[in-house]
Write an enzyme that holds these catalytic residues in place. Structure first.
Site, PDB file in Angstrom:
ATOM      1  N   SER A  57     -10.055  -0.584   6.895  1.00 33.74           N
ATOM      2  CA  SER A  57      -9.987  -0.361   5.901  1.00 33.74           C
ATOM      3  C   SER A  57      -9.295  -1.734   4.561  1.00 33.74           C
ATOM      4  CB  SER A  57      -8.972   1.073   6.119  1.00 33.74           C
ATOM      5  OG  SER A  57      -9.847   2.356   5.962  1.00 33.74           O
TER       6      SER A  57
ATOM      7  N   SER B 251     -10.336   1.810   2.580  1.00 30.96           N
ATOM      8  CA  SER B 251      -8.972   2.688   1.728  1.00 30.96           C
ATOM      9  C   SER B 251      -8.280   1.500   1.803  1.00 30.96           C
ATOM     10  CB  SER B 251      -8.162   3.734   3.225  1.00 30.96           C
ATOM     11  OG  SER B 251      -7.387   2.441   3.044  1.00 30.96           O
TER      12      SER B 251
ATOM     13  N   LYS C 223       0.985  -1.148  -0.340  1.00 30.39           N
ATOM     14  CA  LYS C 223       0.256  -0.179   0.564  1.00 30.39           C
ATOM     15  C   LYS C 223       1.010   1.226   0.108  1.00 30.39           C
ATOM     16  CE  LYS C 223      -3.882   1.824   2.151  1.00 30.39           C
ATOM     17  NZ  LYS C 223      -5.039   1.308   3.339  1.00 30.39           N
TER      18      LYS C 223
END
Length: 496
Positions: free
Chosen positions: A186, A162, A87
């Site tokens: 998330s 997210s 990420k």
């Protein structure tokens, strides 16, 4: 690309495939996707060193195969040559780290996050960085300066957020497993939307060193994969106390993660279903159906499934947003255009530089959360709002911990709905926040939770169900999930 870690390792060990070929396959898919009229937009870039790292892994495997020590090699490095996605808020030394925000454009990480260092020490290959909501603030990966990530099942739908980029990369078989982060769901929410497994570990089990902070008392690195074993193997490699993170902790029972044994004594399993979640308003009929089917499966196996009343859960989402947004406002104050990051200097002095930099650098959702957080922390409200949120959190931790004195697991949906269409909730922040209705209590209580792909809607979109347990119960949750996986593999869930 092979779907699971075990399939990949077996192929690498035997020489049926090379790590270089796997990396090139993802790089080719990334290049092709950028030309698509509806790009998946899972990866933001493939690291330029990934092929060199893969070649080095291939050479190590080939040498071990030649001298008959390949089994010993993979015992030391169980992820050797296995590519994974990262990420965009987790540091990888020498690589861009932007948190999908203009304010960090061009920033390069000066060191590896602990989770990256531990994975690479076990032979894993970082493929590249993945899209996310800006500074991890969002539930759809639409709040990104790079544009939204689409759902691999149907590209007109969101991937969740997210950690939507990391999740989409795994679901689309562009990475064997992926790292995400979550503050209130998330990792689990996009895992549910995309039909894969997603683990939020016990707070502290995975070090936060090298991870850009959103809400420090809530943030946690998570793992995404196709099977429970795909979660267990990286977890075993990364878990444990870290001298750079005072909140980190060891995970008991990591030996059980190397080869997950499916849970077989269901008659001893006591499962709590919170009344507050079973009767929640806004739950889709498809989600309710899958939830009911999951409860029936456990009951049919002999587990005791009991509806319990936990009134404090009604305050979870309110308490979460008070705490998370307050901590976000504090953490993001460091992005000022002076110390690092993008600077907008019109020669009007430091105060105006600060205003201009943050106005140009942050997107609308980040600004919204900073404003709310600062409002909550303002002198006239901090005593009545933030402290109240913290007291509710403390009560929630006590009551959830007490619940696990009687029960082994909490069962509830991951999200009230399946994935929604791109743009559907973009301008409706309240509706977006309510996507976290069933996930935030886990972060507040600091317990582990695994989103399990449990079925699909009538329209074919995945539905995830959560298995949540007491602190440090990850091995138990993963063993129960393995029993589920063994029975439901190939059940028709869209990506399986």
């Amino acid at each position: 690309m092979f779907c699971t870690i075990q399939e990949t390792v077996d192929a690498l060990r035997s020489g049926a495939v090379t790590s270089e070929a796997l990396v090139r396959e993802t790089a080719d898919a990334f290049a092709a996707d950028q030309k698509s009229p509806k790009p998946l937009n899972a990866f933001l870039e493939i690291y330029d060193d990934a092929i060199a790292w893969a070649k080095a892994a291939d050479a190590e495997i080939a040498a071990a195969r030649a001298d008959g020590t390949v089994d010993a090699l993979f015992a030391r490095k169980p992820l050797l040559g296995v590519p994974f996605a990262n990420k965009d808020n987790i540091s990888c030394k020498g690589k861009k780290l932007t948190c999908a925000s203009r304010i960090l454009a061009g920033y390069v990480a000066p060191y590896d996050a602990t989770v990256i260092a531990r994975l690479t020490a076990k032979g894993a290959i970082p493929l590249g960085r993945c899209n996310q909501d800006e500074f991890a603030m969002g539930s759809s990966t639409e709040y990104s300066v790079y544009g939204p990530t689409r759902n691999p099942i149907d590209r007109d739908y969101v991937s969740g957020g997210s950690s939507g980029g990391s999740t989409a990369a795994v679901a689309a078989n562009q990475a064997v497993f992926a790292l995400g982060t979550e503050t209130g769901g998330s990792v689990r929410l996009p895992a549910s939307y995309c039909g894969i497994y997603g683990l939020k570990p016990t707070y502290g089990v995975l070090s936060r060193w090298g991870v850009v902070a959103y809400g420090s008392s809530l943030d946690q690195v998570g793992i995404l994969g196709h099977t429970p074993q795909d979660i267990a193997t990286p977890l075993a490699c990364m878990a444990g106390a870290d001298v750079y993170d005072d909140t980190s902790a060891d995970l008991p029972g990591t030996d059980a993660l190397a080869r997950l044994a499916a849970w077989d004594d269901f008659s001893s399993l006591r499962i709590a279903v919170p009344k507050q979640f079973e009767a929640a308003e806004g739950m889709d009929a498809d989600v309710r159906r899958v939830f009911d089917d999951t409860k029936a499966w456990f009951s049919g196996k002999g587990a005791a499934v009991t509806v319990v009343d936990v009134p404090v859960l009604d305050a979870a989402i309110a308490s979460y947003y008070v705490i998370a947004l307050s901590e976000a406002a504090s953490n993001l104050s460091r992005f000022d255009g002076i110390r690092y990051g993008r600077r907008v200097d019109n020669g009007a002095g430091y105060d105006q530089l600060y205003v201009d930099t943050r106005s140009a650098g942050f997107g609308p959702e980040v600004k919204r959360r900073i404003i709310i957080g600062n409002y909550v922390l303002s002198e006239q409200f901090s005593g009545n709002t933030y402290k109240k949120g913290m007291s509710v959190r403390a009560r929630m931790q006590r009551e959830v911990a007490a619940l696990f004195d009687q029960y082994d697991m909490i069962l509830c949906p991951t999200c009230p709905t399946t994935a929604f269409r791109l743009g559907e909730k973009y301008d409706d922040p309240l509706a977006m926040y309510l996507s976290d209705l069933f996930t935030t209590f886990v972060n507040l209580a600091r317990i582990p939770s695994l989103s399990v792909p449990a079925g699909a809607s009538k329209g074919g979109m995945p539905v995830g169900i959560q298995f949540a347990g007491a602190m440090f119960s990850e091995p138990t949750l993963l063993r129960v999930a393995q029993a589920w996986e063994d029975e439901h593999r190939g059940c028709g869930c869209p990506v399986r």
